[in-house]
Design an enzyme around this catalytic site. Sequence first.
Site, PDB file in Angstrom:
ATOM      1  N   CYS A   2       0.981  -0.990   0.010  1.00 43.72           N
ATOM      2  CA  CYS A   2       0.134  -0.104   0.272  1.00 43.72           C
ATOM      3  C   CYS A   2       1.211   1.468  -0.353  1.00 43.72           C
ATOM      4  CB  CYS A   2      -1.052  -0.139   0.858  1.00 43.72           C
ATOM      5  SG  CYS A   2       0.136   0.030   2.203  1.00 43.72           S
ATOM      6  N   ASP A  37      -7.968   4.007  -3.710  1.00 48.10           N
ATOM      7  CA  ASP A  37      -7.061   2.699  -3.152  1.00 48.10           C
ATOM      8  C   ASP A  37      -6.820   2.116  -4.202  1.00 48.10           C
ATOM      9  OD1 ASP A  37      -5.975   1.278  -1.815  1.00 48.10           O
ATOM     10  OD2 ASP A  37      -7.427   0.532  -0.152  1.00 48.10           O
ATOM     11  N   HIS A  40      -2.907   0.515   6.978  1.00 46.94           N
ATOM     12  CA  HIS A  40      -3.166   0.414   5.408  1.00 46.94           C
ATOM     13  C   HIS A  40      -2.490   2.564   4.865  1.00 46.94           C
ATOM     14  CE1 HIS A  40      -4.791  -0.764   1.766  1.00 46.94           C
ATOM     15  NE2 HIS A  40      -5.437   0.210   1.227  1.00 46.94           N
TER      16      HIS A  40
END
Lengths: 657, 306
Positions: free
Chosen positions: A406, A466, A450
């Site tokens: 991430c 995302d 995250h």
Amino acid sequence: MSEQYRLSRPALLWQFIAIAVVVVPHLSHLPSWLLVLIVAAVGWRLMVHMGRWSFPHWSIRTLFSLAACAGVFLSYGGIGGVNGMVALLIAGFSLKSLEIHKRRDALLVVYVAFIVATSALLFDQSVWMAAYVLIAVQLTTAALLAIYQTHNVDMGRPFRTSAVMMMQAIPLMLVLFIVIPRMGPIWNLKMDVGSARTGLSDTMSPGEITNLTRSSEVAFRVRFEGKRPPQNALYWRALTYPDFDGRSWYRDEARERQPVPTESLMIQRPVLKYDLMLEATGSRYIPTLDMPLSAPVGVRLNPDMTLRLNLPLQKREEYSLESALQYRLTAQGEALNYVRELSLPIGNRRTRELARSWYAETGSGDAFIARLMAFYKSSFTYTLKPPKLGRDSIDKFMFETQRGFCGHFSSSMVFMLRSVGIPARVVAGYQGGEWNPYENYLVVRQYDAHAWVEAWLPQKGWIRIDPTAAVAPQRIERPSEELFSEEEDFLRDAPLGGLTIGRNSLLADLWLQWDAFSYGWQQWVVNYHSRQTDVLKRLLGEITPLRVALALLIPFAIVMCLVALKLFWRHWHLVRDRHDQALERLSQRLAHKSGLGRQPGETVKNYSDRVAEIRPDLALYMQEIAYCYEQMRYAGDDTGSSARRMLNMIRQCQTKV
Amino acid sequence: MQEKIDHAIEVIGSVLYGKERQIRQSLTCLFAHGHLLIEDLPGMGKTTLAHALAQVLGLNYQRVQFTSDMLPADLLGVTIFDSASNEFHFHRGPVFTQLLLADEINRTTPKTQSALLEAMEERQVSLEGNTYPLPDPFFVIATQNPLSQYGTFPLPESQLDRFLMRIELGYPTAEAERELLKGGDVRDRIADLPVCIDQQALREIYLACEQVQASNSLLDYLQRLVRYSREAKGFAYGISPRGALALLRSAKTWAYMHGRQYVVPEDLQSLLKPVFGHRLRAAEDYAEHGGLALVQRLLSEVDVVG
């Protein structure tokens, strides 16, 4: 030294037990020299007790005390903090044990032991610690009782008595706990525990979040009002990083200080309400579900819509929060207002060029983002063990390694967006969580950490993107532990490794139940103060001073009545019958008026003779009473006439006394 | 009958001045068919009391002075071959009497002591396969010197237990002593004392004493006393059931002598010292003098009223 002030052997042993028991929970944070001091002091006292050594000279004791004070001062940098105070107390009472020879000294040690025992709760409020402190208090009470034990001295009796006392005290403790109003803290304690906690930090370098994936510590727990949102909507915003220096992302502390949010939030109902219990992470952010509406009391709402505490969080705290899943967040004006969200450091030329060429091809922000996401999906691999990136890290990631997680994806995506004039920022927080079906709440752990992207588009305001979801959709759809369990680095630092989590369903189940229990403990016991008003309302109907006072007094009165009843029962029914009671009352009255109480070994006749001699006015009554008593008790007169006559005589006699 | 008893007490009192309580206690002991142990210094009137009791009760009387070289045969008797009739004849020893005064019983060896004590318990003598019954009634009044004196063999607890009571005479009061000094030799006068209670009366008294009532409240008190001696600290051992029975039997007799048909706690208290004194021993007392102090504790610490 008089006999009654000398300390008995069991009393001394109980003192040692109490000292040991109350010090144990502090072992983890006490400096090692202090442990040596405790052992030395108690050991010396033990040698004194065995008659091998003598008490240290006062000068030695003074030296030790000064050294201990100096040591605490040096170890903790002053005694302002709680740890320093507790250490000073412990040093003091272990040195005081070198002076235990009278009751007064022993009492001092025991009283300090009570304080040290309860101070353990400042550091840990779990069920285990509460149970331990309860036992420690019981053993310390035993030490206190042992001091006052003057005859039939033994080790077991104080223990039994204190156990009974605890049993009697627990109901009252519960009543006090439920009813007594809570006061806010009068002063702020400086706790020095937050130094080495895990959590998100103020800067983010791609790669950093892997450290968190090794930790299974709970970050927070959430209980939703109503239905819980789907797993892929669980984005917990904690921090935003607008500033990039080519290597790391930074929080914008200066702008966060601005008092009023500069952006306006439009939301679409329904609003999601939830209670979030945050662990004592030692950091200052509160993760909120994307996007929070307002801040609880005492918490600041930053312009970037993150919540920030004034002080690092040192104990678990529960917050009631509101979020809207559908929203539009934007400032009046144009993209160019977001200077910070557009600025880029020099370097990474290839990425800039790629971004510009794509933007020229696609023509709009939406299409550009879609192209970008497709690129991530097609060319990149999700892994927790990415290769190292050197200078021009974004270029290297985008064109060479193409492996990461991430942090890499969001960082490179923001770079791309900014390259084409779309304001964007990296958002750090948590994603997902594990649902506990026993108590219906969500556990979010550090490995759920995250990072994602927020980009500003003119018509839509800030939108959440995302890139990780594009590369590894399962990361978003499934709880982390299912996803990561193949990765060997995952949970490397967790105490039970991957055992507790994941495939081993029985253990996982047990863990969930235990977590449910400790969550309940936290919610109902440790954070009771936030629920007290509701509970009292439900119990009392309405909270008035009178009702609260009654709620306090009535249980006390009930307990006292029970004790009194037991005493009366023992006194009147098990030992004496009616006639002996009457006689006893007469004797007590005579004792009170003329000092003429009956002695235990004195027969009624001898007693009446004695009374008659000193109080001739009562002679006739007393003789009659003695005669009737003899008839009734010994001569076998079971007609009851002498019994009645005696009661009559006692009554008459009592009026004369 | 009470008048007869009071008269007997008065008669004995005329040779043993100022000792009415001890005379009453020893009469109680004999009426209850118990053996009596008198412990005191030499010359305090032990023998006088024993002798006067025998005279007043009209019992035939033997006195044995115990010495350290005495053998059981000296007490019980011997079998001698009679050459004239060519047969063995048993010659009865001094034990074959109604009242035996065993003077200074703790001067003799345990062997002889136990021969006497067996006779006391069984009221018979067994020698060489033959059993010879002792006369009825059979009383032993033994005297002993305080144990701290030289040349004594203390009686073990089991043998002390055979005596219903142990009394001490003590020094006389000044008046009583003056009377004694004026009165001349009492020995001649003892022989002239009248018989006040004959053997028929003795039997009647014994039967009448059996009929005296002991109420539940009184038995409660007795049991409290006994339990206290068994449970309280400072007692080496408690009172045995035989000791409790002994106290009850003597208390009944004591009540009868005072003209009552029921026992009151005062009866128990008056007899606690003579009956329990030699049956108790303090936990940390090795000279065996603590019995009376323990009795005093029983008297003051055990509640009379339930």
